[in-house]
Write an enzyme that holds these catalytic residues in place. Structure first.
Site, PDB file in Angstrom:
ATOM      1  N   VAL A 177       0.843  -1.190   0.000  1.00  0.00           N
ATOM      2  CA  VAL A 177       0.000   0.000   0.000  1.00  0.00           C
ATOM      3  C   VAL A 177       0.883   1.246   0.000  1.00  0.00           C
ATOM      4  O   VAL A 177       1.992   1.246   0.523  1.00  0.00           O
ATOM      5  CB  VAL A 177      -0.955  -0.013   1.221  1.00  0.00           C
ATOM      6  CG1 VAL A 177      -0.187   0.110   2.523  1.00  0.00           C
ATOM      7  CG2 VAL A 177      -2.027   1.045   1.106  1.00  0.00           C
ATOM      8  N   CYS A 178       0.377   2.314  -0.646  1.00  0.00           N
ATOM      9  CA  CYS A 178       1.072   3.601  -0.682  1.00  0.00           C
ATOM     10  C   CYS A 178       0.031   4.686  -0.964  1.00  0.00           C
ATOM     11  O   CYS A 178      -1.159   4.391  -1.084  1.00  0.00           O
ATOM     12  CB  CYS A 178       2.178   3.605  -1.732  1.00  0.00           C
ATOM     13  SG  CYS A 178       1.592   3.236  -3.409  1.00  0.00           S
ATOM     14  N   THR A 179       0.466   5.928  -1.087  1.00  0.00           N
ATOM     15  CA  THR A 179      -0.484   7.043  -1.191  1.00  0.00           C
ATOM     16  C   THR A 179      -1.308   7.008  -2.470  1.00  0.00           C
ATOM     17  O   THR A 179      -2.538   7.057  -2.435  1.00  0.00           O
ATOM     18  CB  THR A 179       0.262   8.389  -1.093  1.00  0.00           C
ATOM     19  OG1 THR A 179       1.036   8.416   0.098  1.00  0.00           O
ATOM     20  CG2 THR A 179      -0.731   9.547  -1.076  1.00  0.00           C
ATOM     21  N   CYS A 184       3.817   1.529  -4.442  1.00  0.00           N
ATOM     22  CA  CYS A 184       3.498   0.128  -4.137  1.00  0.00           C
ATOM     23  C   CYS A 184       3.529  -0.726  -5.398  1.00  0.00           C
ATOM     24  O   CYS A 184       3.864  -1.917  -5.348  1.00  0.00           O
ATOM     25  CB  CYS A 184       2.179  -0.011  -3.384  1.00  0.00           C
ATOM     26  SG  CYS A 184       0.848   1.085  -3.836  1.00  0.00           S
TER      27      CYS A 184
END
Length: 247
Positions: A177-179, A184
């Site tokens: 997960v990332c922004t 990701c």
């Protein structure tokens, strides 16, 4: 009534043979269409965020797609009363998101997307481990309940963390997960390249997840750090002013 300014963010991992050749073409159409912002170009793809009228930012995106020929592009549009950028910049980079690992082909070799609507069900399975690939100061502001924090200061430290934590990842379905999705997505390519088969990532990142789900199951805790004038947003994407901006 004045027209709202559209802010278009887009990225794609696609092989670009001579990215430097695209710079004058993108600057020309961008300036003709009064578009401002930054577009990063590299052999591995493009990553940009630019503002202007809705019609004009989409014309620039169409030109970018025509010049690079990606199979898919991750696109998000927001709106503002003012331009958030001063001028248009098109820059040549070694990577569109810097991990400092040679030989990755993210376009051909990456994990599977998990749609935001399916994310909660997926990450609550017993055999799934969630890895938050953002920097530590971002994770401290907010993250998913079950997520592992690698405590990295920069993305370039993430490959070493993976090497040092192979026992933690062994036998697991790995959900990254990332922004906004780009970090990701590249992380899944790294893991696939060193032999992990069941690797997944949240399509559109945390921001798309919060927009689509409104955090209905409360699996997200805290706020989401963003790299613009909002500083951070709550789970309904409302701005939070107390977090200072880091680059």
């Amino acid at each position: 009534m004045n027209e709202k300014i559209a802010i278009l963010s887009a990225y794609s991992f696609v092989n670009i043979e001579e990215p430097a050749n695209l710079i004058p073409k993108l600057l020309l159409i961008g300036k003709r269409k009064y578009v401002r912002g930054t577009i990063l170009l590299a052999n591995e793809g493009f990553n940009g965020s630019f503002s202007g009228s809705y019609e004009n930012v989409n014309l620039v995106l169409e030109e970018l797609i025509k010049l690079t020929g990606p199979k898919d592009v991750n696109v998000k549009i927001n709106y503002s009363d003012v331009h958030p950028f001063q001028k248009l910049k098109v820059r040549l980079k070694k990577e569109i998101v810097a991990m400092n690992v040679d030989g990755l082909n993210v376009d051909l070799f990456k994990g599977e997307y998990i749609e935001p609507k399916d994310w909660d069900e997926f990450i609550t399975k017993q055999d799934v481990i969630v890895i938050d690939t953002r920097n530590d100061y971002e994770v401290e502001v907010g993250t998913f309940k079950s997520a592992v924090n690698p405590n990295t200061k920069t993305f370039k430290q993430f490959p070493a963390w993976v090497q040092q934590n192979q026992e933690l990842l062994k036998g697991k379905k790995i959900a990254m997960v990332c922004t906004g999705g780009i970090r990701c997505e590249k992380s899944t390519s790294l893991l696939k390249s060193i032999g992990y088969d069941e690797v997944y990532h949240l399509k559109g990142g945390i921001l798309q997840y919060l927009e689509d789900t409104q955090n209905k199951n409360n699996l997200w805790q805290g706020e989401c750090f963003v790299f613009d004038d909002r500083r951070a947003v709550t789970d309904d994407l409302s701005p939070v002013e107390r977090h200072w901006l880091q680059r």
